[in-house]
Design a protein around this motif. Sequence first.
Motif, PDB file in Angstrom:
ATOM      1  N   SER A   9      71.413  80.683  74.999  1.00 16.38           N
ATOM      2  CA  SER A   9      71.455  81.968  74.695  1.00 16.38           C
ATOM      3  C   SER A   9      72.216  82.554  73.532  1.00 16.38           C
ATOM      4  N   LEU A  10      71.974  83.613  72.939  1.00 10.53           N
ATOM      5  CA  LEU A  10      72.459  84.184  71.954  1.00 10.53           C
ATOM      6  C   LEU A  10      72.852  85.401  72.232  1.00 10.53           C
ATOM      7  N   GLU A  11      73.852  86.172  71.788  1.00 11.97           N
ATOM      8  CA  GLU A  11      74.546  87.514  72.019  1.00 11.97           C
ATOM      9  C   GLU A  11      73.746  88.207  70.895  1.00 11.97           C
ATOM     10  N   VAL A  12      73.255  89.372  71.050  1.00  6.06           N
ATOM     11  CA  VAL A  12      73.204  90.062  70.128  1.00  6.06           C
ATOM     12  C   VAL A  12      74.054  91.472  69.938  1.00  6.06           C
ATOM     13  N   ILE A  13      74.664  91.385  68.572  1.00  2.14           N
ATOM     14  CA  ILE A  13      75.507  92.459  68.444  1.00  2.14           C
ATOM     15  C   ILE A  13      75.248  93.584  67.474  1.00  2.14           C
ATOM     16  N   GLN A  14      75.264  94.767  67.897  1.00  2.00           N
ATOM     17  CA  GLN A  14      74.815  95.815  67.129  1.00  2.00           C
ATOM     18  C   GLN A  14      75.842  96.171  66.217  1.00  2.00           C
ATOM     19  N   LYS A  15      75.527  96.661  64.948  1.00  2.00           N
ATOM     20  CA  LYS A  15      76.414  96.672  63.851  1.00  2.00           C
ATOM     21  C   LYS A  15      77.498  97.567  64.040  1.00  2.00           C
ATOM     22  N   LYS A  16      77.475  98.700  64.820  1.00  2.00           N
ATOM     23  CA  LYS A  16      78.566  99.481  65.382  1.00  2.00           C
ATOM     24  C   LYS A  16      79.583  98.694  66.354  1.00  2.00           C
ATOM     25  N   ASP A  17      79.162  97.383  66.930  1.00  2.00           N
ATOM     26  CA  ASP A  17      79.954  96.796  67.655  1.00  2.00           C
ATOM     27  C   ASP A  17      80.771  95.565  67.135  1.00  2.00           C
ATOM     28  N   TRP A  18      80.338  95.329  65.793  1.00  2.00           N
ATOM     29  CA  TRP A  18      80.984  94.243  65.026  1.00  2.00           C
ATOM     30  C   TRP A  18      82.604  94.321  65.141  1.00  2.00           C
ATOM     31  N   SER A  19      83.390  93.135  65.456  1.00  2.00           N
ATOM     32  CA  SER A  19      84.529  93.297  65.282  1.00  2.00           C
ATOM     33  C   SER A  19      85.072  93.341  63.731  1.00  2.00           C
ATOM     34  N   GLU A  20      86.233  93.617  63.264  1.00  2.00           N
ATOM     35  CA  GLU A  20      86.690  93.553  61.920  1.00  2.00           C
ATOM     36  C   GLU A  20      86.550  92.177  61.371  1.00  2.00           C
ATOM     37  N   GLU A  21      86.694  91.132  62.009  1.00  2.93           N
ATOM     38  CA  GLU A  21      86.446  89.808  61.540  1.00  2.93           C
ATOM     39  C   GLU A  21      85.317  89.431  61.505  1.00  2.93           C
ATOM     40  N   GLU A  22      84.197  90.000  62.248  1.00  3.72           N
ATOM     41  CA  GLU A  22      82.683  89.768  61.993  1.00  3.72           C
ATOM     42  C   GLU A  22      82.237  90.377  60.807  1.00  3.72           C
ATOM     43  N   ASN A  23      82.692  91.532  60.681  1.00  2.78           N
ATOM     44  CA  ASN A  23      82.392  92.424  59.424  1.00  2.78           C
ATOM     45  C   ASN A  23      82.796  91.723  58.223  1.00  2.78           C
ATOM     46  N   ILE A  24      84.058  91.267  58.330  1.00  5.52           N
ATOM     47  CA  ILE A  24      84.823  90.675  56.993  1.00  5.52           C
ATOM     48  C   ILE A  24      83.857  89.360  56.603  1.00  5.52           C
ATOM     49  N   LEU A  25      83.409  88.477  57.714  1.00  8.24           N
ATOM     50  CA  LEU A  25      82.619  87.425  57.628  1.00  8.24           C
ATOM     51  C   LEU A  25      81.275  87.571  57.078  1.00  8.24           C
ATOM     52  N   ILE A  26      80.656  88.629  57.645  1.00  3.56           N
ATOM     53  CA  ILE A  26      79.346  88.961  57.297  1.00  3.56           C
ATOM     54  C   ILE A  26      79.061  89.494  55.695  1.00  3.56           C
ATOM     55  N   SER A  27      80.230  90.266  55.450  1.00  3.52           N
ATOM     56  CA  SER A  27      80.281  90.932  54.331  1.00  3.52           C
ATOM     57  C   SER A  27      80.475  89.747  53.223  1.00  3.52           C
ATOM     58  N   LYS A  28      81.420  88.690  53.293  1.00  2.31           N
ATOM     59  CA  LYS A  28      81.771  87.902  52.378  1.00  2.31           C
ATOM     60  C   LYS A  28      80.523  86.797  52.181  1.00  2.31           C
ATOM     61  N   ALA A  29      79.589  86.616  53.389  1.00  6.46           N
ATOM     62  CA  ALA A  29      78.616  85.643  53.142  1.00  6.46           C
ATOM     63  C   ALA A  29      77.478  86.600  52.593  1.00  6.46           C
ATOM     64  N   SER A  30      77.315  87.804  52.698  1.00  3.14           N
ATOM     65  CA  SER A  30      76.369  88.494  52.034  1.00  3.14           C
ATOM     66  C   SER A  30      76.617  88.689  50.372  1.00  3.14           C
ATOM     67  N   ARG A  31      77.715  88.571  50.038  1.00  2.00           N
ATOM     68  CA  ARG A  31      78.195  88.629  48.597  1.00  2.00           C
ATOM     69  C   ARG A  31      77.840  87.493  48.029  1.00  2.00           C
ATOM     70  N   ILE A  32      78.272  86.258  48.695  1.00  2.00           N
ATOM     71  CA  ILE A  32      78.208  84.929  48.043  1.00  2.00           C
ATOM     72  C   ILE A  32      76.502  84.611  48.014  1.00  2.00           C
ATOM     73  N   LEU A  33      75.844  85.050  48.780  1.00  2.00           N
ATOM     74  CA  LEU A  33      74.298  84.673  48.777  1.00  2.00           C
ATOM     75  C   LEU A  33      73.759  84.985  47.545  1.00  2.00           C
ATOM     76  N   GLU A  34      74.314  86.269  46.935  1.00  2.00           N
ATOM     77  CA  GLU A  34      73.614  86.727  45.687  1.00  2.00           C
ATOM     78  C   GLU A  34      73.741  85.764  44.678  1.00  2.00           C
ATOM     79  N   MET A  35      74.746  84.700  44.739  1.00  2.00           N
ATOM     80  CA  MET A  35      75.053  83.880  43.666  1.00  2.00           C
ATOM     81  C   MET A  35      74.372  82.542  43.841  1.00  2.00           C
TER      82      MET A  35
END
Length: 160
Positions: free
Chosen positions: A10-36
Motif C-alpha cells: 500500500s501507499l499512503e496519499v498525502i495532500q499538500k496541506k498535510d505535508w510535514s516540514e521535512e516532506e516539504n523540504i525534500l520535495i522542494s529540493k528534489a523539484s529544484r534539482i530535476l531542472e538541472m
Amino acid sequence: MNRRIELKVSLEVIQKKDWSEEENILISKASRILEMAHAPYSGFLVGAALLLEDGSIFVANNQENVSFPVGVCAERAVLSYAMGNHPKLRPIKLAIVAKRKGEKKNATVTPCGLCRQTINEYEVKFGHPIELLMLNPDGEILKASGIDQLLPFRFTDLNS
C-alpha cells in the motif's frame, strides 16, 4: 497441494496541506534539482533528495548518455554519492520528483526496477526501511513505508 503466497502492499496519499516540514523540504529540493537533469534523449527529468540520519540532505538528478539507456537514475546517483561519502549514516527518506521537459506539471514517477533493488540494498545494509516520497501530478505525495511496498518479492541475500 499447492499453496499461495500473498503480500499486501500500500501507499499512503498525502495532500499538500498535510505535508510535514521535512516532506516539504525534500520535495522542494528534489523539484529544484530535476531542472538541472541531463536528459536530452528521453526528455524525462527526475530529481531526488535523500535525508540521512544526521539530518543532512543530498540531491541528485538523472544523467543520460548517448549510449541510451546507459544513464544513471536520480535515485541511484544520490544514494551512491551519499553512501560513498557517508557509509555509516543511515538513509531515512528519499523524495523523488519528475516531469517531462517543457511541461509545467509533474509526472507520476516511482523508482525503476534497478533503483528499487538499489534502495533495497541499503535497507538490508542498515536493517531499516527507507521511506519513499513520490510526488504525483496532483501535488500529492505517494508515500511508501519502505521498498517492500514497491518491490514485495525483492532479492535480499545471496546466502539465504
